[in-house]
Design a protein around this motif. Sequence first.
Motif, PDB file in Angstrom:
ATOM      1  N   GLU A 295    -110.939-143.846  -9.543  1.00  0.00           N
ATOM      2  CA  GLU A 295    -109.598-143.799  -8.961  1.00  0.00           C
ATOM      3  C   GLU A 295    -109.528-142.709  -7.896  1.00  0.00           C
ATOM      4  N   ARG A 296    -110.455-142.767  -6.972  1.00  0.00           N
ATOM      5  CA  ARG A 296    -110.583-141.768  -5.920  1.00  0.00           C
ATOM      6  C   ARG A 296    -109.518-141.937  -4.854  1.00  0.00           C
TER       7      ARG A 296
ATOM      8  N   LYS B 251    -111.429-145.215   7.402  1.00  0.00           N
ATOM      9  CA  LYS B 251    -112.540-146.163   7.243  1.00  0.00           C
ATOM     10  C   LYS B 251    -112.690-146.655   5.804  1.00  0.00           C
ATOM     11  N   GLU B 252    -112.123-145.928   4.850  1.00  0.00           N
ATOM     12  CA  GLU B 252    -112.215-146.360   3.457  1.00  0.00           C
ATOM     13  C   GLU B 252    -111.422-147.637   3.213  1.00  0.00           C
ATOM     14  N   PHE B 253    -110.375-147.886   4.005  1.00  0.00           N
ATOM     15  CA  PHE B 253    -109.645-149.150   3.881  1.00  0.00           C
ATOM     16  C   PHE B 253    -110.568-150.325   4.236  1.00  0.00           C
ATOM     17  N   ILE B 254    -111.499-150.094   5.147  1.00  0.00           N
ATOM     18  CA  ILE B 254    -112.462-151.130   5.542  1.00  0.00           C
ATOM     19  C   ILE B 254    -113.541-151.266   4.463  1.00  0.00           C
ATOM     20  N   TYR B 255    -114.099-150.126   4.011  1.00  0.00           N
ATOM     21  CA  TYR B 255    -115.139-150.155   2.978  1.00  0.00           C
ATOM     22  C   TYR B 255    -114.657-150.825   1.706  1.00  0.00           C
ATOM     23  N   PHE B 256    -113.406-150.548   1.331  1.00  0.00           N
ATOM     24  CA  PHE B 256    -112.885-151.035   0.061  1.00  0.00           C
ATOM     25  C   PHE B 256    -112.065-152.309   0.196  1.00  0.00           C
ATOM     26  N   LYS B 257    -112.257-153.041   1.287  1.00  0.00           N
ATOM     27  CA  LYS B 257    -111.561-154.321   1.486  1.00  0.00           C
ATOM     28  C   LYS B 257    -111.820-155.224   0.272  1.00  0.00           C
ATOM     29  N   GLY B 258    -110.732-155.843  -0.239  1.00  0.00           N
ATOM     30  CA  GLY B 258    -110.858-156.699  -1.415  1.00  0.00           C
ATOM     31  C   GLY B 258    -110.675-155.960  -2.728  1.00  0.00           C
ATOM     32  N   ARG B 259    -110.591-154.640  -2.668  1.00  0.00           N
ATOM     33  CA  ARG B 259    -110.422-153.847  -3.891  1.00  0.00           C
ATOM     34  C   ARG B 259    -108.945-153.549  -4.134  1.00  0.00           C
TER      35      ARG B 259
ATOM     36  N   ASN C  55     -97.320-145.013   8.363  1.00  0.00           N
ATOM     37  CA  ASN C  55     -96.429-144.971   7.209  1.00  0.00           C
ATOM     38  C   ASN C  55     -97.186-144.793   5.891  1.00  0.00           C
ATOM     39  N   ILE C  56     -98.500-144.677   5.965  1.00  0.00           N
ATOM     40  CA  ILE C  56     -99.295-144.515   4.742  1.00  0.00           C
ATOM     41  C   ILE C  56     -99.436-143.030   4.431  1.00  0.00           C
ATOM     42  N   GLN C  57     -98.869-142.623   3.300  1.00  0.00           N
ATOM     43  CA  GLN C  57     -99.005-141.229   2.885  1.00  0.00           C
ATOM     44  C   GLN C  57    -100.335-141.011   2.166  1.00  0.00           C
ATOM     45  N   SER C  58    -100.642-141.921   1.223  1.00  0.00           N
ATOM     46  CA  SER C  58    -101.904-141.804   0.491  1.00  0.00           C
ATOM     47  C   SER C  58    -102.261-143.151  -0.126  1.00  0.00           C
ATOM     48  N   ALA C  59    -103.539-143.271  -0.459  1.00  0.00           N
ATOM     49  CA  ALA C  59    -104.027-144.472  -1.131  1.00  0.00           C
ATOM     50  C   ALA C  59    -105.172-144.057  -2.038  1.00  0.00           C
ATOM     51  N   LYS C  60    -105.293-144.757  -3.142  1.00  0.00           N
ATOM     52  CA  LYS C  60    -106.430-144.497  -4.021  1.00  0.00           C
ATOM     53  C   LYS C  60    -106.839-145.782  -4.718  1.00  0.00           C
ATOM     54  N   LEU C  61    -108.103-145.837  -5.094  1.00  0.00           N
ATOM     55  CA  LEU C  61    -108.577-146.988  -5.842  1.00  0.00           C
ATOM     56  C   LEU C  61    -107.786-147.071  -7.139  1.00  0.00           C
TER      57      LEU C  61
END
Length: 160
Positions: free
Chosen positions: A88-89, A95-103, A151-157
């Motif tokens: 839950e990183r 670029k992590e939005f691209i790496y984790f596409k589909g997650r 508008n994105i403050q944060s995101a995590k798996l």
Amino acid sequence: MKQEINRHEVLEKITPLIENTSMRYGFIPIEIDFSKENHRWFLRIYLYSREKDITLDDCEKVTRSLSDFLDELIPVKYYLEVSSPGLERKFKSEKEFIYFKGRRISLKLKQPLEGEEEKIFKGEILDYDENEGLKFFRFDDGQELLISKNNIQSAKLYID
């Protein structure tokens, strides 16, 4: 004599080596951090693979392949830590939005979407474009959303 280290210069020198070595093993280094903590330097490398989970053996292979070369490029004593990013990183770069596409991710917005009050959603990354923003499938209502990157403050798996 105290030696001054420019961490950004060191990162600039070592990043291509870390990326090439990781990719040889089929991994993506999603974060490379070189920082000082309690008077000690740490080089932390977080590896990701779309095909498989990262194991301790994988981390050891990459560590062994890198350590001698890194010793030549880093002018101070440092501790090397190679690991997976964790279940839950929190994302640290776009670029992590691209790496984790589909997650699945948990997404926190700076401002609620028009006509809504909530700022936190769970869903799946459908796509990411640096100009358009995040294409996101929201679980609670099955809606596809396009969210501006501003508008994105944060995101995590997110794991069920």
